[in-house]
Design an enzyme around this catalytic site. Sequence first.
Site, PDB file in Angstrom:
ATOM      1  N   TYR A   1       2.742   4.749 -15.584  1.00 48.22           N
ATOM      2  CA  TYR A   1       2.993   6.166 -14.921  1.00 48.22           C
ATOM      3  C   TYR A   1       4.179   6.220 -13.959  1.00 48.22           C
ATOM      4  O   TYR A   1       5.030   6.985 -14.538  1.00 48.22           O
ATOM      5  CB  TYR A   1       1.673   6.348 -14.072  1.00 48.22           C
ATOM      6  CG  TYR A   1       1.621   7.530 -13.348  1.00 48.22           C
ATOM      7  CD1 TYR A   1       2.088   8.827 -13.594  1.00 48.22           C
ATOM      8  CD2 TYR A   1       1.044   7.452 -11.948  1.00 48.22           C
ATOM      9  CE1 TYR A   1       2.032   9.842 -13.090  1.00 48.22           C
ATOM     10  CE2 TYR A   1       0.954   8.580 -11.429  1.00 48.22           C
ATOM     11  CZ  TYR A   1       1.468   9.763 -11.551  1.00 48.22           C
ATOM     12  OH  TYR A   1       1.251  10.817 -11.041  1.00 48.22           O
TER      13      TYR A   1
ATOM     14  N   PHE B   1       8.031  -2.653 -11.998  1.00 50.36           N
ATOM     15  CA  PHE B   1       6.554  -1.984 -12.075  1.00 50.36           C
ATOM     16  C   PHE B   1       5.370  -2.509 -12.519  1.00 50.36           C
ATOM     17  O   PHE B   1       4.258  -2.383 -12.638  1.00 50.36           O
ATOM     18  CB  PHE B   1       6.666  -0.630 -12.400  1.00 50.36           C
ATOM     19  CG  PHE B   1       7.607   0.481 -12.204  1.00 50.36           C
ATOM     20  CD1 PHE B   1       7.398   1.412 -10.848  1.00 50.36           C
ATOM     21  CD2 PHE B   1       9.015   0.539 -12.931  1.00 50.36           C
ATOM     22  CE1 PHE B   1       8.260   2.156 -10.510  1.00 50.36           C
ATOM     23  CE2 PHE B   1       9.715   1.315 -12.100  1.00 50.36           C
ATOM     24  CZ  PHE B   1       9.770   2.313 -11.007  1.00 50.36           C
ATOM     25  N   ALA B   2       5.778  -3.946 -13.306  1.00 51.26           N
ATOM     26  CA  ALA B   2       4.939  -4.407 -14.149  1.00 51.26           C
ATOM     27  C   ALA B   2       3.767  -5.241 -13.560  1.00 51.26           C
ATOM     28  O   ALA B   2       4.131  -6.336 -12.968  1.00 51.26           O
ATOM     29  CB  ALA B   2       5.755  -5.268 -15.078  1.00 51.26           C
TER      30      ALA B   2
ATOM     31  N   GLY C   1       0.365   0.428 -20.168  1.00 53.44           N
ATOM     32  CA  GLY C   1       1.471   1.628 -20.573  1.00 53.44           C
ATOM     33  C   GLY C   1       1.363   2.094 -21.842  1.00 53.44           C
ATOM     34  O   GLY C   1       0.389   1.653 -22.735  1.00 53.44           O
TER      35      GLY C   1
ATOM     36  N   ASN D   1      -0.724  -5.313 -12.661  1.00 54.46           N
ATOM     37  CA  ASN D   1      -2.103  -4.597 -12.548  1.00 54.46           C
ATOM     38  C   ASN D   1      -2.213  -4.028 -11.206  1.00 54.46           C
ATOM     39  O   ASN D   1      -1.760  -4.519 -10.132  1.00 54.46           O
ATOM     40  CB  ASN D   1      -3.108  -5.674 -12.761  1.00 54.46           C
ATOM     41  CG  ASN D   1      -3.254  -6.147 -14.046  1.00 54.46           C
ATOM     42  OD1 ASN D   1      -2.863  -7.286 -14.447  1.00 54.46           O
ATOM     43  ND2 ASN D   1      -3.269  -5.397 -15.112  1.00 54.46           N
TER      44      ASN D   1
ATOM     45  N   THR E   1       3.026  -1.339  -2.106  1.00 53.56           N
ATOM     46  CA  THR E   1       1.872  -0.224  -2.054  1.00 53.56           C
ATOM     47  C   THR E   1       1.442  -0.245  -0.480  1.00 53.56           C
ATOM     48  O   THR E   1       1.608  -0.975   0.206  1.00 53.56           O
ATOM     49  CB  THR E   1       0.809  -0.623  -2.902  1.00 53.56           C
ATOM     50  OG1 THR E   1      -0.365   0.085  -2.466  1.00 53.56           O
ATOM     51  CG2 THR E   1       0.261  -2.104  -2.648  1.00 53.56           C
TER      52      THR E   1
ATOM     53  N   TYR F   1      -5.670  -6.583  -4.638  1.00 55.28           N
ATOM     54  CA  TYR F   1      -4.342  -6.060  -5.201  1.00 55.28           C
ATOM     55  C   TYR F   1      -3.111  -5.924  -4.253  1.00 55.28           C
ATOM     56  O   TYR F   1      -2.237  -6.497  -4.309  1.00 55.28           O
ATOM     57  CB  TYR F   1      -4.670  -4.609  -5.850  1.00 55.28           C
ATOM     58  CG  TYR F   1      -3.421  -3.587  -5.767  1.00 55.28           C
ATOM     59  CD1 TYR F   1      -2.605  -3.750  -6.713  1.00 55.28           C
ATOM     60  CD2 TYR F   1      -3.378  -2.522  -4.950  1.00 55.28           C
ATOM     61  CE1 TYR F   1      -1.459  -3.014  -7.059  1.00 55.28           C
ATOM     62  CE2 TYR F   1      -2.277  -1.684  -5.265  1.00 55.28           C
ATOM     63  CZ  TYR F   1      -1.247  -1.956  -6.340  1.00 55.28           C
ATOM     64  OH  TYR F   1      -0.346  -0.953  -6.416  1.00 55.28           O
TER      65      TYR F   1
HETATM   66  N1  UFG Z   1     -11.805  10.153  -4.117  1.00 53.87           N
HETATM   67  C1  UFG Z   1     -13.048  10.726  -4.245  1.00 53.87           C
HETATM   68  N2  UFG Z   1     -13.751  10.926  -5.283  1.00 53.87           N
HETATM   69  C2  UFG Z   1     -13.244  10.358  -6.459  1.00 53.87           C
HETATM   70  C3  UFG Z   1     -12.019   9.723  -6.411  1.00 53.87           C
HETATM   71  C4  UFG Z   1     -11.404   9.377  -5.301  1.00 53.87           C
HETATM   72  O1  UFG Z   1     -13.651  11.168  -3.033  1.00 53.87           O
HETATM   73  O2  UFG Z   1     -13.560  10.352  -7.585  1.00 53.87           O
HETATM   74  C5  UFG Z   1     -11.360   9.717  -2.878  1.00 53.87           C
HETATM   75  C6  UFG Z   1     -11.221   8.384  -2.497  1.00 53.87           C
HETATM   76  O3  UFG Z   1     -12.337   8.055  -1.757  1.00 53.87           O
HETATM   77  C7  UFG Z   1     -10.042   8.334  -1.567  1.00 53.87           C
HETATM   78  C8  UFG Z   1      -9.174   9.538  -2.038  1.00 53.87           C
HETATM   79  O4  UFG Z   1     -10.037  10.098  -2.720  1.00 53.87           O
HETATM   80  O5  UFG Z   1     -10.382   8.776  -0.297  1.00 53.87           O
HETATM   81  C9  UFG Z   1      -7.831   8.779  -3.044  1.00 53.87           C
HETATM   82  O6  UFG Z   1      -8.407   8.120  -3.663  1.00 53.87           O
HETATM   83  P1  UFG Z   1      -7.537   7.580  -5.016  1.00 53.87           P
HETATM   84  O7  UFG Z   1      -8.574   6.445  -5.649  1.00 53.87           O
HETATM   85  O8  UFG Z   1      -6.976   8.538  -5.820  1.00 53.87           O
HETATM   86  O9  UFG Z   1      -6.369   6.689  -4.237  1.00 53.87           O
HETATM   87  P2  UFG Z   1      -6.539   5.525  -3.092  1.00 53.87           P
HETATM   88  O10 UFG Z   1      -6.075   6.317  -1.842  1.00 53.87           O
HETATM   89  O11 UFG Z   1      -7.779   4.859  -3.142  1.00 53.87           O
HETATM   90  O12 UFG Z   1      -5.581   4.569  -3.902  1.00 53.87           O
HETATM   91  C10 UFG Z   1      -4.105   5.079  -3.932  1.00 53.87           C
HETATM   92  C11 UFG Z   1      -3.594   3.821  -5.078  1.00 53.87           C
HETATM   93  C12 UFG Z   1      -3.770   2.413  -4.796  1.00 53.87           C
HETATM   94  C13 UFG Z   1      -3.253   1.934  -3.483  1.00 53.87           C
HETATM   95  C14 UFG Z   1      -3.754   2.832  -2.418  1.00 53.87           C
HETATM   96  C15 UFG Z   1      -3.219   2.470  -1.265  1.00 53.87           C
HETATM   97  O13 UFG Z   1      -4.069   4.510  -6.061  1.00 53.87           O
HETATM   98  O14 UFG Z   1      -2.991   1.929  -5.906  1.00 53.87           O
HETATM   99  O15 UFG Z   1      -3.640   4.199  -2.717  1.00 53.87           O
HETATM  100  O16 UFG Z   1      -4.118   2.354  -0.147  1.00 53.87           O
HETATM  101  F1  UFG Z   1      -3.429   0.652  -3.391  1.00 53.87           F
END
Ligand code: UFG
Length: 330
Positions: free
Chosen positions: A12, A74-75, A37, A77, A118, A142
């Site tokens: 992405y 970026f590679a 990817g 998980n 991150t 992670y």
């Molecule tokens: N959320 C919902 N419903 C969903 C999905 C997510 O309410 O169906 C909420 C989550 O609880 C969170 C917010 O939306 O509060 C954002 O969630 P994401 O999963 O989109 O993103 P995160 O903040 O959990 O994670 C992101 C990156 C990770 C990174 C992290 C850093 O995707 O790779 O930020 O804390 F590690």
Amino acid sequence: MKTILVLGGAGYIGSHTVYELIDNGYDVAVVDDLETGFIEAVHPKARFYEGDLRDKAFIDSVFDKEKVDAVIHFAANSQVGESMVKPLKYYDNNIGGTRTMLQSMIEHGVKYIVFSSTAATYGEPERIPIMENDHTQPTNCYGETKLAMEHMFYWASLAHDLHFVALRYFNACGAHPDGNIGEAHDPETHLIPLVLQVPNGQREHIDIFGDDYDTRDGTCVRDYIHVCDLASAHVLAAEYLMSGGKNDVFNLGNGVGFTVKEIVEASEKVVGRPIPAKVAPRRAGDPAQLVASSEKAKKVLGWKPKFDDIDTIISTAWKWHSSHPHGYKA
Ligand code: UFG
């Protein structure tokens, strides 16, 4: 013309960075194992090598063929949930892959690397906005592996002619404005693509994970940063290193937090119809708020995010998802 090797350039953020590099006149080679990817995401002008960073003979062969000026890495998980049930996969691929690749990079005399880190390296924040020198105590495997990778670059840089920048992203989102590349995870766990699955007819409603947090409407606050702005920061970071910049770590975010409910409302506005939402239990490990201070990246790298408006950010995501409801799959 300088050659940049992009590891994970079919993913992405990697694919958007390859587009940004080519738009800025760089020659680009991409390495990706295509585990997460997509070959369709690789810019047609980039040379592509399929393989795994843990395979030393493979990565040596890439550095033998290409005259690499800098690496952008970026590679890895990157699913928080998966990292908690398969921690050793994260140690093996993220740390093991980086270690093998770094060995090869040093042996081939390549000095500069920009690395995706991150916000998950911070864990539960000690204050908002989060600054780069705040404590780093990851609450998931992670984030732990990304922090270990940052430390690996640091110690290797003391022993070798190696210079690195780690970029700690907050919530990457959006898609290239031309609508041809975008976010495609399987399974999808991120908020904006899941919200947009509702108007795309792929889910009935969005679950809001918890509405009893100590925030303005009870739902979690996140700092959503457009993927093209992340891409431009990588190009600036590579240029900074190649012109003599020192090792450093930078946050990348907009500095503005939106709640989950605000994201749903903004998405309704963008798509022009209601998006049903249901409150569900909290998701384990979610901090209430994550908002970055990105002043350092602005000052040192000269970075200026172009997409600072959430409606515009979501519009780019909607352009991609509505035209590619199954991502890169037909
Ligand atoms: N959320 C919902 N419903 C969903 C999905 C997510 O309410 O169906 C909420 C989550 O609880 C969170 C917010 O939306 O509060 C954002 O969630 P994401 O999963 O989109 O993103 P995160 O903040 O959990 O994670 C992101 C990156 C990770 C990174 C992290 C850093 O995707 O790779 O930020 O804390 F590690």
